[in-house]
Design a protein around this motif. Structure first.
Motif, PDB file in Angstrom:
ATOM      1  N   LEU A  73     -38.896   2.352 -37.085  1.00  0.00           N
ATOM      2  CA  LEU A  73     -37.964   3.172 -36.307  1.00  0.00           C
ATOM      3  C   LEU A  73     -36.904   3.801 -37.202  1.00  0.00           C
ATOM      4  O   LEU A  73     -36.529   4.966 -37.020  1.00  0.00           O
ATOM      5  N   GLU A  74     -36.412   3.048 -38.184  1.00  0.00           N
ATOM      6  CA  GLU A  74     -35.425   3.597 -39.109  1.00  0.00           C
ATOM      7  C   GLU A  74     -36.017   4.734 -39.931  1.00  0.00           C
ATOM      8  O   GLU A  74     -35.382   5.762 -40.142  1.00  0.00           O
ATOM      9  N   ASP A  75     -37.260   4.562 -40.398  1.00  0.00           N
ATOM     10  CA  ASP A  75     -37.926   5.613 -41.168  1.00  0.00           C
ATOM     11  C   ASP A  75     -38.144   6.859 -40.323  1.00  0.00           C
ATOM     12  O   ASP A  75     -37.935   7.991 -40.786  1.00  0.00           O
ATOM     13  N   THR A  76     -38.556   6.664 -39.068  1.00  0.00           N
ATOM     14  CA  THR A  76     -38.774   7.796 -38.169  1.00  0.00           C
ATOM     15  C   THR A  76     -37.464   8.525 -37.887  1.00  0.00           C
ATOM     16  O   THR A  76     -37.426   9.756 -37.863  1.00  0.00           O
ATOM     17  N   ASN A  77     -36.397   7.774 -37.690  1.00  0.00           N
ATOM     18  CA  ASN A  77     -35.080   8.369 -37.451  1.00  0.00           C
ATOM     19  C   ASN A  77     -34.654   9.216 -38.643  1.00  0.00           C
ATOM     20  O   ASN A  77     -34.179  10.345 -38.475  1.00  0.00           O
TER      21      ASN A  77
END
Length: 125
Positions: A73-77
């Protein structure tokens, strides 16, 4: 505490047994007879120990998956923020380019705007 299932039409009730109900049962048995109360308490303790072991095993299995999901999720954000910034900069470049062209060729800009306006007027009739 008891209830009847929604899909059955009967007078029978189904009790729900919780840990508190099991402890009360064990305490009630303990007060009525000493030998059977030890067996009931042992049963409750074994069931509780197995439940704790199962919960611990599930927690150790789920923790890495939760961390993996959080990282994803952090990478996608971060990826979405980067793309949004690129789109903003591209839009700003196009606006600057259009302003420059209008300033360099004002009559062409007015003629183009008139032609586009006439085209839109014809299409909307």
């Amino acid at each position: 505490m008891s209830t009847t299932p929604n899909n059955e039409k009967s007078d029978k009730t189904v009790p729900f047994t919780t840990a508190e109900d099991a402890a009360k049962l064990a305490n009630g048995i303990a007060s009525s007879s000493a030998p059977s109360s030890t067996a009931a308490a042992d049963l409750v303790n074994r069931v509780a120990d197995k439940a704790h072991a199962t919960i611990d095993r599930l927690a150790t299995t789920a923790a890495p998956k939760a961390q993996q999901l959080q990282k994803s999720l952090e990478d996608t954000n971060e990826l979405l923020h980067d793309r949004a910034e690129r789109l903003r900069s591209t839009g700003n470049e196009w606006c600057d380019s259009l302003r420059t062209n209008v300033r360099e060729h004002p009559l062409t800009a007015i003629g183009t705007a008139l032609a586009v306006g006439l085209l839109i007027a014809r299409l909307t009739r």
